[in-house]
Write a protein that holds these residues in place. Structure first.
Motif, PDB file in Angstrom:
ATOM      1  N   HIS A  82       0.826  -1.206   0.000  1.00  0.00           N
ATOM      2  CA  HIS A  82       0.000   0.000   0.000  1.00  0.00           C
ATOM      3  C   HIS A  82       0.867   1.265   0.000  1.00  0.00           C
ATOM      4  O   HIS A  82       0.566   2.235  -0.698  1.00  0.00           O
ATOM      5  CB  HIS A  82      -0.914  -0.006   1.221  1.00  0.00           C
ATOM      6  CG  HIS A  82      -1.788   1.209   1.331  1.00  0.00           C
ATOM      7  ND1 HIS A  82      -2.842   1.441   0.470  1.00  0.00           N
ATOM      8  CD2 HIS A  82      -1.743   2.270   2.186  1.00  0.00           C
ATOM      9  CE1 HIS A  82      -3.413   2.583   0.786  1.00  0.00           C
ATOM     10  NE2 HIS A  82      -2.775   3.099   1.825  1.00  0.00           N
ATOM     11  N   VAL A  85       2.458   2.237  -3.574  1.00  0.00           N
ATOM     12  CA  VAL A  85       1.600   2.359  -4.758  1.00  0.00           C
ATOM     13  C   VAL A  85       2.031   3.587  -5.573  1.00  0.00           C
ATOM     14  O   VAL A  85       2.171   4.685  -5.039  1.00  0.00           O
ATOM     15  CB  VAL A  85       0.117   2.496  -4.358  1.00  0.00           C
ATOM     16  CG1 VAL A  85      -0.734   2.814  -5.583  1.00  0.00           C
ATOM     17  CG2 VAL A  85      -0.368   1.214  -3.709  1.00  0.00           C
ATOM     18  N   ASP A  92      -2.344  -0.982  -7.900  1.00  0.00           N
ATOM     19  CA  ASP A  92      -2.365  -1.097  -6.447  1.00  0.00           C
ATOM     20  C   ASP A  92      -2.451  -2.580  -6.061  1.00  0.00           C
ATOM     21  O   ASP A  92      -3.488  -3.225  -6.267  1.00  0.00           O
ATOM     22  CB  ASP A  92      -3.579  -0.344  -5.889  1.00  0.00           C
ATOM     23  CG  ASP A  92      -3.564  -0.275  -4.364  1.00  0.00           C
ATOM     24  OD1 ASP A  92      -2.764  -1.006  -3.744  1.00  0.00           O
ATOM     25  OD2 ASP A  92      -4.362   0.495  -3.797  1.00  0.00           O
ATOM     26  N   THR A  94      -2.445  -3.891  -3.083  1.00  0.00           N
ATOM     27  CA  THR A  94      -2.844  -4.073  -1.684  1.00  0.00           C
ATOM     28  C   THR A  94      -3.842  -5.211  -1.513  1.00  0.00           C
ATOM     29  O   THR A  94      -3.704  -6.037  -0.596  1.00  0.00           O
ATOM     30  CB  THR A  94      -3.441  -2.769  -1.119  1.00  0.00           C
ATOM     31  OG1 THR A  94      -2.526  -1.693  -1.328  1.00  0.00           O
ATOM     32  CG2 THR A  94      -3.694  -2.914   0.371  1.00  0.00           C
TER      33      THR A  94
END
Length: 402
Positions: A82, A85, A92, A94
């Motif tokens: 995260h 990014v 992303d 995450t």
């Protein structure tokens, strides 16, 4: 016949977890479908864990350290993904980190819980059956329905049901290791099991030759060597110090590769036996670049699960061609440090359990993946699956002896 609800939930969990851990590189599973499967894997695992939460504590003191380190490792996967990014690419990762991390935690907690609820033998044999089905599907499609890969976005010579050509060899060995650790536990002479072993090894060799994977052939040879050596010294190989030294040495190859490859024997094997150039199919070119490329973000990496895109952007190669370096690229030295600490704690617990020789096949396979990590990305999710199975076998035997 009465069907046990707990075993039904457990089996479903193992199916979803196995798909998530084993078929992670397959072109036959779309990204969004894989995410759904992982959600089901986590959900069914949690249901099973909650069902037995009142019968025994979820994490006992003897396993608390392993749980804490695992959470720290997964936390690094999520937080660093995260945090970084947009650093190199806009994607992303995450969600990928959260779901893959959740699968890892679910799997290890599930293994531990099945031991305490006396259902590990069922879990172990279920995993063998599931892996066997995966291997059968792969070989049927690989040998008889090669055109199917094109319908799933791949090409038959690079994309298989089990993943890449490397995954084909590894998974065949993994199935052999789990089969003989689960169903051939007695040390009595049984010529039938030797016939099965030879036949499966022959199938593995044929499959790796078919997909033109020299690494797979080397892995088979290493598996047999470790299998023979470990029959007398398996207690040596489960020592956490021995395993950790082996693991660390694989990343050192990136630094000392020129010395190793300068050996006349190594040159002969690479060039004459396997008909490959001394650069190890371009690997040495990658190793020359890694030092300067990783320096900028070496502590936290660039994000989990986007290693291909990051590698392409940074040095125009698919990956780092080294197991631990790939983790450093993704989660940095900090995250990789927690990964290595977790594996050390797991082997420490295994060594204290003092398991019998039944662990030899799966232990040999784990060492093969560890050593081959010098030149391949073999510390993948199924590597954790093998580690977890070894962990469960050791704890289950300790419980029965106690």
């Amino acid at each position: 016949m009465k069907v046990s609800i707990s075993k039904t939930i457990l089996f479903l969990s193992l199916v979803f977890l196995s798909i998530s851990l084993v078929l992670c590189n397959s072109v036959y599973i779309d990204y969004s479908i894989r995410r759904i499967i992982e959600i089901f894997a986590i959900a069914t695992s949690v249901i099973y864990l909650i069902r037995f939460s009142t019968k025994s504590t979820l994490v006992k003191k003897s396993s608390l350290l392993a749980a804490l380190v695992l959470f720290s490792f997964v936390g690094c996967m999520i937080y660093f993904s995260h945090k970084n990014v947009g650093l190199i690419i806009k994607d992303d990762p995450t969600i990928t980190a959260i779901l893959d991390g959740g699968v890892l935690c679910s799997y290890f907690f599930l293994i531990k819980k099945t031991v305490s609820t006396d259902q590990f033998v069922f879990a172990k044999k279920s995993m063998v059956i599931i892996l066997g089905i995966f291997v059968i599907f792969n070989d049927l499609m690989m040998f008889f329905f090669t055109e199917m890969a094109e319908h799933f976005g791949g090409e038959w010579w690079t994309s298989f049901f089990l993943g890449t050509k490397f995954d084909v060899g590894y998974m065949h060995l993994f199935f052999i290791a789990t089969l003989f650790s689960a169903f051939f536990q007695k040390q009595t002479e049984n010529y039938g099991k030797y016939i099965v072993f030879i036949a499966l090894i022959g199938l593995t060799v044929y499959s790796t030759v078919f997909v033109d994977c020299n690494t797979g052939i080397v892995s088979v040879g290493m598996f047999l060597i470790f299998f023979i050596i470990a029959r007398k010294r398996y207690s040596f190989f489960i020592k956490p110090q021995v395993f950790s030294i082996t693991l660390v040495s694989t990343v050192l190859f990136v630094v000392i590769y020129s010395i190793v490859l300068d050996s006349p024997l190594v040159k002969f094997i690479v060039q004459q036996v396997f008909d490959r150039d001394i650069s190890l199919t371009g690997r040495t070119n990658i190793y020359k670049l890694l030092g300067s490329i990783l320096t900028n973000n070496i502590w936290t990496g660039y994000g989990y699960g986007i290693n291909y895109s990051v590698s392409k952007a940074l040095f125009n190669y698919d990956n780092t061609q080294n197991g631990l370096m790939e983790w450093i690229l993704q989660v940095g030295i900090i995250g990789t440090g927690f990964l290595m600490l977790f594996l050390y704690v797991i082997f420490l617990r295994i060594s204290k359990a003092k398991p019998s020789a039944v662990i030899i096949p799966i232990l040999s396979f784990i060492y093969v993946l560890t050593v081959i990590a010098m030149i391949e990305i073999s510390l993948d999710l199924f590597y954790f699956m093998a580690i977890g199975l070894l962990y469960g076998i050791a704890l289950d035997e300790e419980k029965k002896e106690g």
